[in-house]
Motif scaffolding. Structure first.
Motif, PDB file in Angstrom:
ATOM      1  N   ARG A  10      -4.005  -3.929  15.893  1.00 47.84           N
ATOM      2  CA  ARG A  10      -5.167  -3.215  15.290  1.00 47.84           C
ATOM      3  C   ARG A  10      -6.143  -4.187  13.711  1.00 47.84           C
ATOM      4  O   ARG A  10      -4.931  -4.433  12.951  1.00 47.84           O
ATOM      5  N   LYS A  11      -6.872  -3.854  13.638  1.00 50.13           N
ATOM      6  CA  LYS A  11      -8.016  -4.200  12.377  1.00 50.13           C
ATOM      7  C   LYS A  11      -7.113  -3.052  11.339  1.00 50.13           C
ATOM      8  O   LYS A  11      -7.424  -2.138  11.360  1.00 50.13           O
ATOM      9  N   GLU A  12      -7.082  -3.677  10.279  1.00 43.32           N
ATOM     10  CA  GLU A  12      -6.833  -2.476   8.999  1.00 43.32           C
ATOM     11  C   GLU A  12      -7.464  -3.090   8.287  1.00 43.32           C
ATOM     12  O   GLU A  12      -7.940  -4.514   7.757  1.00 43.32           O
ATOM     13  N   GLU A  13      -7.693  -1.798   6.698  1.00 43.25           N
ATOM     14  CA  GLU A  13      -7.781  -2.154   5.445  1.00 43.25           C
ATOM     15  C   GLU A  13      -7.530  -3.124   4.856  1.00 43.25           C
ATOM     16  O   GLU A  13      -6.024  -2.881   4.697  1.00 43.25           O
ATOM     17  N   PHE A  14      -7.578  -4.072   4.116  1.00 45.55           N
ATOM     18  CA  PHE A  14      -6.653  -4.891   3.250  1.00 45.55           C
ATOM     19  C   PHE A  14      -5.960  -4.079   2.304  1.00 45.55           C
ATOM     20  O   PHE A  14      -7.372  -4.068   1.037  1.00 45.55           O
ATOM     21  N   ILE A  15      -4.982  -4.126   1.951  1.00 47.20           N
ATOM     22  CA  ILE A  15      -4.876  -2.992   0.419  1.00 47.20           C
ATOM     23  C   ILE A  15      -3.337  -4.003   0.175  1.00 47.20           C
ATOM     24  O   ILE A  15      -2.591  -4.781  -0.092  1.00 47.20           O
ATOM     25  N   PRO A  16      -3.955  -5.696  -1.336  1.00 51.47           N
ATOM     26  CA  PRO A  16      -2.822  -5.743  -1.768  1.00 51.47           C
ATOM     27  C   PRO A  16      -1.611  -5.049  -2.145  1.00 51.47           C
ATOM     28  O   PRO A  16      -2.277  -4.425  -2.930  1.00 51.47           O
ATOM     29  N   LEU A  17      -0.280  -5.941  -1.854  1.00 56.13           N
ATOM     30  CA  LEU A  17      -0.083  -5.047  -3.194  1.00 56.13           C
ATOM     31  C   LEU A  17       0.706  -4.977  -4.503  1.00 56.13           C
ATOM     32  O   LEU A  17      -0.005  -3.638  -4.993  1.00 56.13           O
ATOM     33  N   GLU A  18      -0.696  -5.742  -4.952  1.00 58.56           N
ATOM     34  CA  GLU A  18      -0.481  -5.718  -6.670  1.00 58.56           C
ATOM     35  C   GLU A  18      -2.069  -5.923  -6.071  1.00 58.56           C
ATOM     36  O   GLU A  18      -2.812  -7.034  -6.312  1.00 58.56           O
ATOM     37  N   GLU A  19      -2.463  -5.026  -7.655  1.00 64.16           N
ATOM     38  CA  GLU A  19      -4.935  -5.314  -7.225  1.00 64.16           C
ATOM     39  C   GLU A  19      -5.103  -6.697  -7.753  1.00 64.16           C
ATOM     40  O   GLU A  19      -3.815  -7.254  -9.374  1.00 64.16           O
ATOM     41  N   GLY A  20      -5.417  -7.279  -7.489  1.00 67.02           N
ATOM     42  CA  GLY A  20      -6.328  -8.480  -7.903  1.00 67.02           C
ATOM     43  C   GLY A  20      -5.479  -9.423  -7.479  1.00 67.02           C
ATOM     44  O   GLY A  20      -6.222 -10.628  -8.243  1.00 67.02           O
ATOM     45  N   LYS A  21      -4.100  -9.407  -6.630  1.00 64.40           N
ATOM     46  CA  LYS A  21      -3.057 -10.121  -6.457  1.00 64.40           C
ATOM     47  C   LYS A  21      -3.088 -10.781  -4.757  1.00 64.40           C
ATOM     48  O   LYS A  21      -3.175  -9.496  -4.657  1.00 64.40           O
TER      49      LYS A  21
END
Ligand code: AMP
Ligand code: ZN
Length: 503
Positions: A10-21
């Motif tokens: 499914r489509k998911e909100e993209f949240i990276p492990l480390e902010e800004g990277k």
């Protein structure tokens, strides 16, 4: 930003492990031949994903390997009577040329399998220690697939169904405990390249290289893992089994897969023989056209290659480039308005136009407030272009819908064609130009035409060289030959005169 994750379907909100990277691994080609345009699809679409992430202000660590040891490379080397290393080195160089011509940015790191053997030996040893792998009598090391309880989670395959249909799975030997087990390390055959290992002189299986390179260059857990959809099973499924068992952490958070580039609705592939190399296409088109063609479809939709679609892409690209050139031309010729403060210098404006924050690029109202020398009417027009930028971003935020993003660029082009003319201020024209260039950059479309070296220019230099030779001024003649070589022109002196060609 929403991304479709093959892992969760499914489509998911993209949240990276480390902010800004963002850490991103894209499986690269096996280098035994020139790449075909099917191989070019993941290169182009994931380069565009990277460019959009960078546009949003993320620092992207982008890793893409070259598989430089493999049966096909070894076969090609023995056919040619050269080493496997020589074949791989040659096609890596050729692949990099194709990538540059398609405006695919070089990865942060392009690791080579043959340079990462120690890491592979380490990971295989860990898997053996943990009971996830075993060495058979002949020194082959297998992954014990049934021990990894989550096997099948990416491809949605059920392990018992796989067992029942195991004849479909490549069977590499009879020494496996279970037909589902796959190779991590295999013994060398006569004349093959090999490395020492605790189990036998041999070479790695294909899957282990990506697990090891992703770990070394990006870490145990990464944000995005990508490749063509044919890699979902078994390659990516096996990568998950290896990495998660060895590292004890989830491997990749988002798995992105491009659909196939087809011909007559069949996957383009070397084995079917229905392929065009990128070089074949370069004979007829600028490779920017190929890039633009690829982006005209969503990356998860199959795309059928045809001359008609390529010609449509060529025309579309031409429209964008013509408008961008026109804007540049108009702004170069426009007089800078005289105001108390004067117009801010071009470079500074371009900076303002491309300034980004992690919330996305700044809106133009804010930029325009800082720009002087434009009329109120122009300011109003410029603010109207926000709509196209918003549409472009909304499309890209929706699982990188480049097809819609391209439509937004066309709308901006139309707006520019309507509102840009010689009566406009330099500041306004420059601001429009910066805006169009900025969106084109995200798609990797170069809007500046390459300077064409005209035949007449070449003929002129050749005539000068002939004159220099007649005067026995060989230094000057050589200088001209070098100058032409730098322009990509080679000369051949024949009885009938000088023959030149572009290389
Ligand atoms: P390979 O060298 O076959 O491992 O392929 C390198 C990359 O190209 C992988 O990500 C494949 O999934 C991808 N690929 C190969 N053929 C196609 C195709 N016809 N359409 C889209 N992607 C492809
Ligand atoms: Zn891989």
């Amino acid at each position: 930003m929403k991304v479709y994750n093959t892992l969760t379907k499914r489509k998911e909100e993209f949240i990276p492990l480390e902010e800004g990277k963002v850490s991103m691994y894209v499986c690269g080609p096996t280098v035994y031949n020139l790449i075909h345009i099917g191989n070019a699809r993941p290169m182009i679409v994931f380069d565009t994903v990277r460019r959009y992430l960078e546009y949003k202000g993320y620092e992207v660590n982008y890793v893409s390997n070259f598989t430089d040891v493999d049966d096909k490379i070894i076969k090609k080397a023995s056919e040619e009577g050269v080493s496997a290393g020589e074949v791989a080195e040659r096609y890596i160089a050729e692949c990099k040329k194709d990538m540059a011509a398609m405006n695919v940015k070089p990865a942060t790191t392009h690791p080579l399998a043959t340079q990462e053997i120690p890491g592979m030996l380490d990971m295989i040893s860990v898997l053996i220690e943990k009971g996830y792998a075993y060495a058979a009598e002949d020194g082959t090391v297998y992954y014990r697939t049934r021990n990894f309880k989550r096997y099948g989670k990416l491809s949605g395959k059920n392990i018992d169904d796989l067992e029942a249909g195991h004849r479909d799975i490549q069977v590499t030997g009879d020494l496996k405990e279970d037909p589902l087990d796959f190779v991590l390390w295999k013994p060398k055959k006569e004349g093959e390249p090999y490395w020492e290992s605790p189990w036998c002189k041999g070479r790695p299986g294909w899957h282990i290289e990506c697990s090891v390179m992703a770990k070394k260059y990006l870490g145990d857990e990464i944000d995005i893992h990508a490749g063509g959809e044919d890699l979902i099973f078994p390659h990516h499924e096996n990568e998950i089994a290896q990495s998660e068992a060895a590292n004890g952490t989830p491997f990749a958070r988002y798995w992105l897969h491009n659909a196939f580039l087809n011909i007559d609705n069949k996957k383009m592939s070397k084995s079917l023989g229905n392929f065009f190399t990128v070089r074949d296409i370069a004979e007829k088109y600028d490779l920017q056209v190929l890039r633009f063609f690829m982006l005209s479809a969503h990356y998860r939709s199959p795309l059928n290659f045809s001359a008609d679609l390529m010609d449509a892409a060529k025309n579309g690209l031409e429209r964008i480039i013509t408008t961008a050139e026109n804007l540049r031309h108009l702004s170069e010729n426009a007089a800078a308005a005289e105001t108390a403060e004067g117009v801010r210098p071009h470079a500074e404006q371009a900076d303002a136009a491309s300034a980004e924050t992690s919330d996305g690029p700044r809106r133009c109202q804010e930029q325009m407030d800082a720009v002087t020398g434009i009329t109120d009417e122009e300011r109003e027009f410029y603010v109207q272009t926000d709509v196209y930028v918003e549409k472009f971003e909304a499309s890209m935020e929706d699982d990188f819908n480049t097809a819609d993003a391209v439509s937004a660029v066309f709308e901006l082009v139309k707006f520019c064609n309507t509102h840009a003319d010689p009566s406009r201020s330099k500041a306004f024209l420059e601001a429009l130009s910066a805006r169009l260039t900025q969106l084109s950059d995200v798609l990797g479309i170069i809007t500046e035409r390459e300077e064409e070296i005209l035949d007449a220019e070449i003929e002129q230099l050749i005539a000068e060289r002939q004159a220099a030779r007649k005067e026995k001024n060989f230094a000057r003649a050589d200088e001209i030959r070098d100058q032409l070589a730098a322009m990509g022109i080679t000369l051949k002196d024949t009885r009938e005169g000088v023959i030149w060609k572009r290389v």
